[in-house]
Motif scaffolding. Structure first.
Motif, PDB file in Angstrom:
ATOM      1  N   ASN A 117       0.852  -1.191   0.000  1.00 45.95           N
ATOM      2  CA  ASN A 117       0.000   0.000   0.000  1.00 45.95           C
ATOM      3  C   ASN A 117       0.886   1.238   0.000  1.00 45.95           C
ATOM      4  OD1 ASN A 117      -2.369  -1.493   0.066  1.00 45.95           O
ATOM      5  ND2 ASN A 117      -2.372  -1.588   2.287  1.00 45.95           N
ATOM      6  N   ALA A 118       0.513   2.253  -0.785  1.00 43.27           N
ATOM      7  CA  ALA A 118       1.257   3.505  -0.878  1.00 43.27           C
ATOM      8  C   ALA A 118       0.263   4.643  -1.069  1.00 43.27           C
ATOM      9  CB  ALA A 118       2.247   3.456  -2.032  1.00 43.27           C
ATOM     10  N   ASN A 119      -0.005   5.390  -0.002  1.00 43.12           N
ATOM     11  CA  ASN A 119      -0.980   6.475  -0.022  1.00 43.12           C
ATOM     12  C   ASN A 119      -2.332   5.958  -0.512  1.00 43.12           C
ATOM     13  OD1 ASN A 119       0.955   8.310   0.928  1.00 43.12           O
ATOM     14  ND2 ASN A 119       1.686   8.694  -1.144  1.00 43.12           N
ATOM     15  N   ASP A 120      -2.858   6.508  -1.604  1.00 45.01           N
ATOM     16  CA  ASP A 120      -4.161   6.085  -2.127  1.00 45.01           C
ATOM     17  C   ASP A 120      -4.062   4.927  -3.110  1.00 45.01           C
ATOM     18  OD1 ASP A 120      -5.436   8.037  -0.664  1.00 45.01           O
ATOM     19  OD2 ASP A 120      -5.421   9.503  -2.284  1.00 45.01           O
ATOM     20  N   PHE A 121      -2.872   4.391  -3.283  1.00 47.77           N
ATOM     21  CA  PHE A 121      -2.647   3.341  -4.269  1.00 47.77           C
ATOM     22  C   PHE A 121      -2.247   2.028  -3.601  1.00 47.77           C
ATOM     23  CE2 PHE A 121      -1.985   7.166  -6.735  1.00 47.77           C
ATOM     24  CZ  PHE A 121      -2.554   6.854  -7.960  1.00 47.77           C
ATOM     25  N   THR A 122      -2.488   0.954  -4.316  1.00 46.61           N
ATOM     26  CA  THR A 122      -1.885  -0.337  -4.015  1.00 46.61           C
ATOM     27  C   THR A 122      -0.934  -0.595  -5.165  1.00 46.61           C
ATOM     28  OG1 THR A 122      -3.847  -1.146  -2.876  1.00 46.61           O
ATOM     29  CG2 THR A 122      -2.327  -2.804  -3.730  1.00 46.61           C
ATOM     30  N   ILE A 123       0.261  -1.033  -4.845  1.00 45.31           N
ATOM     31  CA  ILE A 123       1.252  -1.300  -5.880  1.00 45.31           C
ATOM     32  C   ILE A 123       1.417  -2.809  -6.018  1.00 45.31           C
ATOM     33  CG2 ILE A 123       3.614  -0.898  -6.675  1.00 45.31           C
ATOM     34  CD1 ILE A 123       1.994   1.685  -6.341  1.00 45.31           C
ATOM     35  N   LEU A 124       1.275  -3.297  -7.243  1.00 47.96           N
ATOM     36  CA  LEU A 124       1.540  -4.688  -7.571  1.00 47.96           C
ATOM     37  C   LEU A 124       2.977  -4.753  -8.067  1.00 47.96           C
ATOM     38  CD1 LEU A 124       0.707  -7.655  -8.269  1.00 47.96           C
ATOM     39  CD2 LEU A 124      -0.064  -6.766 -10.483  1.00 47.96           C
ATOM     40  N   TYR A 125       3.834  -5.464  -7.324  1.00 47.67           N
ATOM     41  CA  TYR A 125       5.242  -5.599  -7.698  1.00 47.67           C
ATOM     42  C   TYR A 125       5.507  -6.971  -8.303  1.00 47.67           C
ATOM     43  CZ  TYR A 125       6.586  -1.402  -5.101  1.00 47.67           C
ATOM     44  OH  TYR A 125       6.717  -0.111  -4.664  1.00 47.67           O
ATOM     45  N   LEU A 126       6.312  -6.993  -9.348  1.00 51.65           N
ATOM     46  CA  LEU A 126       6.852  -8.217  -9.920  1.00 51.65           C
ATOM     47  C   LEU A 126       8.363  -8.049  -9.875  1.00 51.65           C
ATOM     48  CD1 LEU A 126       3.982  -7.740 -11.338  1.00 51.65           C
ATOM     49  CD2 LEU A 126       4.788  -9.372 -12.998  1.00 51.65           C
ATOM     50  N   ALA A 127       9.077  -9.002  -9.268  1.00 49.12           N
ATOM     51  CA  ALA A 127      10.519  -8.862  -9.101  1.00 49.12           C
ATOM     52  C   ALA A 127      11.221 -10.204  -9.287  1.00 49.12           C
ATOM     53  CB  ALA A 127      10.835  -8.308  -7.710  1.00 49.12           C
ATOM     54  N   TRP A 128      12.366 -10.134 -10.000  1.00 47.32           N
ATOM     55  CA  TRP A 128      13.198 -11.327 -10.192  1.00 47.32           C
ATOM     56  C   TRP A 128      14.567 -10.873 -10.675  1.00 47.32           C
ATOM     57  CZ3 TRP A 128      12.201 -15.742 -14.259  1.00 47.32           C
ATOM     58  CH2 TRP A 128      12.832 -16.911 -13.832  1.00 47.32           C
ATOM     59  N   ASP A 129      15.579 -11.562 -10.228  1.00 46.48           N
ATOM     60  CA  ASP A 129      16.962 -11.252 -10.580  1.00 46.48           C
ATOM     61  C   ASP A 129      17.265  -9.833 -10.100  1.00 46.48           C
ATOM     62  OD1 ASP A 129      19.511 -11.538 -11.584  1.00 46.48           O
ATOM     63  OD2 ASP A 129      18.935 -11.553 -13.697  1.00 46.48           O
ATOM     64  N   ARG A 130      17.650  -8.942 -10.959  1.00 47.04           N
ATOM     65  CA  ARG A 130      17.925  -7.543 -10.569  1.00 47.04           C
ATOM     66  C   ARG A 130      16.914  -6.586 -11.189  1.00 47.04           C
ATOM     67  NH1 ARG A 130      22.829  -6.523  -8.088  1.00 47.04           N
ATOM     68  NH2 ARG A 130      24.246  -8.291  -8.061  1.00 47.04           N
ATOM     69  N   THR A 131      15.701  -7.095 -11.427  1.00 43.17           N
ATOM     70  CA  THR A 131      14.664  -6.312 -12.096  1.00 43.17           C
ATOM     71  C   THR A 131      13.367  -6.358 -11.315  1.00 43.17           C
ATOM     72  OG1 THR A 131      15.655  -6.796 -14.256  1.00 43.17           O
ATOM     73  CG2 THR A 131      13.350  -6.101 -14.244  1.00 43.17           C
ATOM     74  N   ALA A 132      12.707  -5.206 -11.238  1.00 46.69           N
ATOM     75  CA  ALA A 132      11.371  -5.137 -10.647  1.00 46.69           C
ATOM     76  C   ALA A 132      10.530  -4.169 -11.470  1.00 46.69           C
ATOM     77  CB  ALA A 132      11.435  -4.656  -9.202  1.00 46.69           C
TER      78      ALA A 132
END
Length: 184
Positions: free
Chosen positions: A162-177
């Motif tokens: 959660n970030a302020n009024d938003f929800t952030i969907l993160y995808l992360a692998w290796d050295r990338t997000a």
């Protein structure tokens, strides 16, 4: 019943049993290398659910190697990744209706296209290894910038914050997000 018909039925049933057993063991074996996970996130009166399989880096070059640039990726391993929302949402400023979608991506070095497809697929790739996605069922496509990471993420991960009024969907692998902003 004639003897030949009985033998033919017996052979067909035997082959079907062998086929189903082989598929079961093959599926179980692939899950060892890319275990499945389900992520649930609730914000206000909306629930988001992601089902996906989590492959490992295992000293491989991930993006631009294992996952080619500028080609559709099933966004995980094994079955097609699914994203569900119980409420209509805004994804990076565009409306996505409540429902279940398969989640596909097209990674590039500087940005990724994130695709929400309204069709559900039993497996993420065809027999030739290409993504099983049918673009005519794409409900929404957004493009988000790549966020380089300082540390290596060994196992592909999807999570929410959660970030302020938003929800952030993160995808992360290796050295990338990548971060996909979602708003109710």
């Amino acid at each position: 019943m004639p003897k030949l018909l009985k033998q033919t039925l017996f052979i067909i049933i035997g082959l079907a049993i062998i086929g189903f057993t082989a598929m079961f063991f093959m599926k179980q074996n692939t899950k060892k290398h890319s275990p499945e996970d389900t992520i649930n996130h609730t914000v206000k009166d909306a629930t988001f659910t992601v089902f996906y399989n989590r492959p490992y880096k295992n000293d491989r070059e991930v993006f631009g190697g294992l996952v080619p640039f500028d080609q559709v990726w099933r966004t995980g391993a094994n079955e097609a990744t699914t994203f569900s929302t119980t409420k209509d949402i805004m994804v990076d400023g565009s409306v996505l209706k409540a429902g279940t979608y398969t989640l596909w991506t097209i990674p590039s070095p500087k940005s990724w296209k994130v695709i929400f497809n309204s069709k559900e697929y039993s497996w993420g790739v065809n027999l030739n290894g290409t993504a099983k996605r049918n673009p005519k069922f794409d409900a929404l496509t957004v493009e988000v910038p790549v966020q380089p990471l300082l540390n290596v993420i060994e196992q592909f991960s999807i999570y929410f914050e959660n970030a302020n009024d938003f929800t952030i969907l993160y995808l992360a692998w290796d050295r990338t997000a990548i971060a996909v902003p979602i708003k109710l």
